[in-house]
Scaffold this active site. Sequence first.
Site, PDB file in Angstrom:
ATOM      1  N   ASN A  54      35.695  41.589  40.492  1.00 36.40           N
ATOM      2  CA  ASN A  54      36.192  40.230  40.313  1.00 36.40           C
ATOM      3  C   ASN A  54      36.289  39.808  38.853  1.00 36.40           C
ATOM      4  O   ASN A  54      37.111  38.959  38.511  1.00 36.40           O
ATOM      5  CB  ASN A  54      35.281  39.261  41.075  1.00 36.40           C
ATOM      6  CG  ASN A  54      35.626  37.826  40.793  1.00 36.40           C
ATOM      7  OD1 ASN A  54      36.603  37.293  41.315  1.00 36.40           O
ATOM      8  ND2 ASN A  54      34.829  37.182  39.943  1.00 36.40           N
ATOM      9  N   TYR A  97      47.844  39.280  30.418  1.00 31.71           N
ATOM     10  CA  TYR A  97      47.295  38.981  31.741  1.00 31.71           C
ATOM     11  C   TYR A  97      48.222  39.481  32.841  1.00 31.71           C
ATOM     12  O   TYR A  97      47.788  40.178  33.766  1.00 31.71           O
ATOM     13  CB  TYR A  97      47.078  37.473  31.872  1.00 31.71           C
ATOM     14  CG  TYR A  97      46.476  37.043  33.184  1.00 31.71           C
ATOM     15  CD1 TYR A  97      45.130  37.268  33.462  1.00 31.71           C
ATOM     16  CD2 TYR A  97      47.239  36.378  34.143  1.00 31.71           C
ATOM     17  CE1 TYR A  97      44.567  36.856  34.667  1.00 31.71           C
ATOM     18  CE2 TYR A  97      46.684  35.965  35.345  1.00 31.71           C
ATOM     19  CZ  TYR A  97      45.348  36.210  35.601  1.00 31.71           C
ATOM     20  OH  TYR A  97      44.805  35.808  36.801  1.00 31.71           O
ATOM     21  N   LYS A  99      47.265  42.575  35.324  1.00 29.94           N
ATOM     22  CA  LYS A  99      47.062  42.243  36.734  1.00 29.94           C
ATOM     23  C   LYS A  99      48.012  43.039  37.628  1.00 29.94           C
ATOM     24  O   LYS A  99      47.656  43.399  38.752  1.00 29.94           O
ATOM     25  CB  LYS A  99      47.221  40.739  36.963  1.00 29.94           C
ATOM     26  CG  LYS A  99      46.040  39.928  36.447  1.00 29.94           C
ATOM     27  CD  LYS A  99      44.731  40.315  37.147  1.00 29.94           C
ATOM     28  CE  LYS A  99      43.578  39.442  36.756  1.00 29.94           C
ATOM     29  NZ  LYS A  99      42.328  39.764  37.481  1.00 29.94           N
TER      30      LYS A  99
END
Length: 254
Positions: A81, A145, A149
């Site tokens: 996470n 990001y 991702k």
Amino acid sequence: MVEAVQGAGVVVTGAGGGIGAALARRFAAEGARVVVNDLDGERAKAVADEIGGIAVPGDASAVVGAARDALGGTVDVYCANAGVGSGGSEAAGESVWAQAWDVNVMAHVRAAEALIPGWLERGDGRFVSTVSAAGLLTMIGAAPYSVTKHGAYAFAEWLSLTYRHKGIKVHAICPQGVRTDMLAASGSAGDLVLQPTAIEPDAVADALMKGIEEERFLILPHPEVAGFYQHRAAEPDRWLTTMNHIQQKWEAGE
């Protein structure tokens, strides 16, 4: 109660707050034994004390060994996470790109490398990757990001297709805006794209538990993301034009 996680040894990285803390609380409520990992040792301890878990602070890339010891030798569920919401363009510094790759992708790879052999030996294990809708779509103003991702999603997908017949379950959670410190730090881009439909971290934990019960790989706390993802695949130029309009609104400060 979710039968698949009752009594399980669970590790949640980045669990000092936000989505990670919500996941840790929910796993504990479902009867799991939970290791709370975070770089911030005090935050990890606070969450662990709250839920009756075990705090194992430190870098998420190197937590598996200590977590396994804390759980008595076995990790049943690993929640990758921890993440960084790196903004910027192609011109973001090398250190920004390197950190995004290390935390958002390579930490998952290292955890899998440490866990998969044991899971294969016993024919069971569960890997949960907190990806983000940015891993299916993209995010304006945040090249590091968005790109990393996508990498996190691709790795979770690869794990699932490679090992699902050998008893290893993989879940990719892909929410849009979630009311966390990361969203608060996303600035005007987050205000424009994510805030209007932002949900609480507990809603992400709810979606994961439902996904585990149904043994689904792709978990969408924002159901509308499925339609966006289909549109992106079916009509990429039209989708890119729509996203570019949002980019222009952001640049104009609207």
